[in-house]
Design an enzyme around this catalytic site. Structure first.
Site, short mmCIF file in Angstrom:
data_model
loop_
_atom_site.label_atom_id
_atom_site.label_comp_id
_atom_site.label_asym_id
_atom_site.label_seq_id
_atom_site.Cartn_x
_atom_site.Cartn_y
_atom_site.Cartn_z
N LYS A 237 11.18 -5.10 -2.61
CA LYS A 237 11.81 -3.99 -3.33
C LYS A 237 13.25 -4.31 -3.74
O LYS A 237 13.91 -5.18 -3.17
CB LYS A 237 11.73 -2.71 -2.51
N ARG A 271 2.27 -2.74 3.97
CA ARG A 271 1.79 -2.94 2.61
C ARG A 271 2.64 -4.02 1.95
O ARG A 271 3.83 -3.83 1.72
CB ARG A 271 1.87 -1.62 1.83
#
Length: 301
Positions: A237, A271
């Site tokens: 991210k 994830r």
């Protein structure tokens, strides 16, 4: 609509329920034993922030999923719309066209299938195609029909914290209590079984970078407060780009460190884009006893 109508024939229904129950058992086993499951990401999209366009054709997405399964992924999360800031809206019909062929091609694999969507109609079609988990980044707050689809199908439901706007002054602990109290009340009233619920603190969604880091530290608080498993999704991210000055394909080390921190707080599912490195890191950390039930974690009070 009941599960029979949602997933097809009686034989298909029984097979689907067996897989759903096996997934539920695996998640709760990971939650209780502190031995996490690895969820591989398959973005069947042209514009996802990390791998957009790499797997946007069904055959490419299927091949990538099979690679992640071979690397050890227990779950495959398939998405047909990017959730990055500023991403274009994708109509449900297009999202179904992107994800359904991938689900159908993978439904006989040994891994469990998850649909990454906030749209009820997409979730319903994914369950028909073999998904046993619905991963909603808006926690049933964007599509009012999502709660009933989750209840009717009986799929495992991942409910994420999300916000439209960022508030640097927000007390995240209080915000989590307010948000998840409301979401869980809505879920249980809709008929979603508590043992089918997984929470996600929503790293990267409507939060400042300090709040993103605090979200990871509060996983233990979520476990203790709600007594359900927690999924952590922070792979590659932009948080790591800002904190470390790394481009999107140079964020594995930061991702691994943050995920191991989340596992120390008790996350049950990671994830990730990079399955093999996470399998290795978790295996060694588990050998060292870092995530055993006896391991000390930060206090949640």
């Amino acid at each position: 609509m009941d599960v029979m109508e949602a997933v097809g024939s009686a034989v298909h229904k029984a097979q689907w329920q067996d897989r759903r129950d096996a997934l539920k058992a695996a998640i709760w086993g990971a939650h209780e034993a502190h031995e996490p499951l690895i969820m591989g990401i398959v973005n069947a999209t042209p514009d996802s922030f990390s791998d957009g366009g790499l797997h946007d054709a069904p055959d490419l997405a299927v091949d990538h999923a099979r690679q992640l399964i071979a690397e050890g992924a227990a779950l495959i999360d398939i998405g047909g719309e990017s959730t990055r800031p500023g991403a274009a809206f994708v109509p449900a019909s297009e999202e179904i066209m992107r994800t359904r062929p991938v689900m159908l091609a993978l439904r006989d694999q040994t891994c469990f299938l998850s649909i990454d969507t906030y749209k009820a109609s997409v979730a319903r079609e994914a369950v028909r195609a073999g998904a046993v988990m619905i991963n909603d980044v808006w926690g049933m707050q964007r599509d009012p029909a999502m709660a009933s689809v989750m209840a009717e199908t009986g799929a495992v439901a991942v409910l994420m914290h999300n916000r439209e706007t960022i508030d640097p002054g927000l007390d995240l602990r209080d915000e989590f209590r307010r948000c998840f109290d409301a979401i869980l009340t809505q879920a249980l009233r809709a008929g979603i079984r508590r043992e089918h619920i997984v929470l996600d603190p929503g790293v990267g969604f409507g939060k400042t970078d300090p709040q993103n880091l605090e979200s990871i530290r509060l996983i233990g608080f979520l476990r203790e407060t709600y007594g359900v498993p927690v999924l952590l999704g922070l792979s590659r991210k932009s948080l790591f780009g800002r904190l470390l000055g790394r481009d999107v394909n140079e964020r594995l080390a930061g991702t691994l460190a943050a995920n191991l921190g989340g596992l120390a707080q008790g996350a049950a599912i990671l994830r990730v884009h990079d399955v093999a490195p996470h399998i290795d890191a978790v295996r060694i950390a588990t050998m060292l006893g870092c995530f055993s039930p006896q391991a000390e974690r930060s206090p949640v009070s």
